[in-house]
Design an enzyme around this catalytic site. Structure first.
Site, PDB file in Angstrom:
ATOM      1  N   SER A   1       0.878  -1.166   0.000  1.00  0.00           N
ATOM      2  CA  SER A   1       0.000   0.000   0.000  1.00  0.00           C
ATOM      3  C   SER A   1       0.908   1.205   0.000  1.00  0.00           C
ATOM      4  CB  SER A   1      -0.884   0.025   1.255  1.00  0.00           C
ATOM      5  OG  SER A   1      -1.540   1.282   1.394  1.00  0.00           O
TER       6      SER A   1
ATOM      7  N   TYR B   1      -2.404   0.570  10.748  1.00  0.00           N
ATOM      8  CA  TYR B   1      -2.400   0.022   9.394  1.00  0.00           C
ATOM      9  C   TYR B   1      -1.122   0.432   8.663  1.00  0.00           C
ATOM     10  CZ  TYR B   1      -3.853  -0.768   4.543  1.00  0.00           C
ATOM     11  OH  TYR B   1      -3.918  -1.187   3.240  1.00  0.00           O
TER      12      TYR B   1
END
Length: 294
Positions: free
Chosen positions: A143, A156
């Protein structure tokens, strides 16, 4: 069990395949005549997709190292050579480090980072077997959060930073082995488990939300064109990643101002996505119909 080589000769294992990016990747691989072993925990969705694509089902929580080892043993028992592993299974963890549930901090690290480590190590015999006859690939779905810390999703981002370091380190360790490692870094992607457009406060960030098929294409392109790291979309995320490295305070201020809409992020543990719950049926696999047992 002896090797059950599919007609295409190419076997891909895709984790987190029951919906979203994983499903899109599996669909595109099947179109390119890959035989897919679909890994997730929601049996109904996984079996429906396997029936449609002519693939196989493996129910597994990738955060459970013992379960991953057992899954890998079953897969390699059916397919001695694994030509592609896509470490896609993941879960969100929205909320800053001041508010996020601490159990969620631990869980997101287990799923988003350690899950890929467990799967890669467990399936390494199959990957090495494929490398001896033409090559093998590992794709890690990281990501852009792995390159730029996003304050409203601190846990995250930390897990994705760890996953990025793992992917780069693995690429160096496997250099010359015939196993190529590809790192794909999507920006905000709209999926069932990761809704974006309706929860991002910034209209600017919402403009760059993409859909799963675009990420799937980036994954397949990375494999077919031997790309080491791919950011999708390139703009604005790649410049942001570079800016984070050279101007961390400036990017930090921007990240601190960015947020989700009020009320869109619970202050306790979020429901886990379909990819990685702990409640599973007994280990099983299927070829198309789901009726085959080990």
């Amino acid at each position: 069990m002896s090797d059950q080589r599919p007609a295409s000769g190419r076997v891909a294992v895709v984790t987190g395949a029951s919906s979203g990016i994983g499903e899109a990747i599996a669909r595109l691989l099947a179109q390119r005549e890959w035989h897919c072993v679909l890994v997730a925990r929601r049996e109904d969705r996984l079996r429906a997709l396997a029936d449609e694509l002519g693939g196989e089902v493996e129910l597994c929580d990738v955060a459970d190292r013992g379960a991953v080892d057992a899954m890998a043993e079953r897969i390699v028992g059916r397919h001695a050579a694994i030509h592609l592993l896509v470490n896609n299974a993941g879960m969100p963890a929205r909320g800053s480090y001041l508010t996020v549930d601490l159990d969620l901090v631990q869980r997101v690290m287990e799923v988003n980072y350690l899950g890929g480590v467990w799967c890669t190590r467990a399936l390494m015999p199959g990957l090495r077997a494929a490398a001896e006859h033409g090559g093998a690939h590992v794709v890690n779905l990281v990501s852009v959060a792995g390159t730029a810390a996003f304050a409203p999703a601190g846990a995250y981002a930390a897990a994705k930073h760890a996953q990025l370091a793992f992917s780069r380190s693995l690429a160096a360790a496997l250099r010359g082995s015939g196993i190529r490692v590809h790192t794909v870094l999507p920006g905000f992607v709209e999926t069932e488990s990761f809704p974006q457009k309706g929860v991002l406060k910034s209209p600017l960030l919402a403009m760059f939300v993409i859909q799963p098929p675009r990420v799937a294409k980036a994954v397949v392109d990375a494999v077919e064109k031997n790309k080491a790291e791919v950011t999708v979309p390139w703009f604005p995320y790649r410049p942001i990643a570079v800016a984070q490295a050279v101007m961390p305070r400036v990017v930090g201020r921007f990240a601190g101002m960015s947020d989700y809409r009020p009320g869109s992020v619970p202050m306790s543990t979020e429901p886990e996505p379909e990819d990685n719950a702990r409640s599973l049926s007994p280990p099983t696999h299927s070829a198309k119909s789901g009726s085959t047992s080990e």
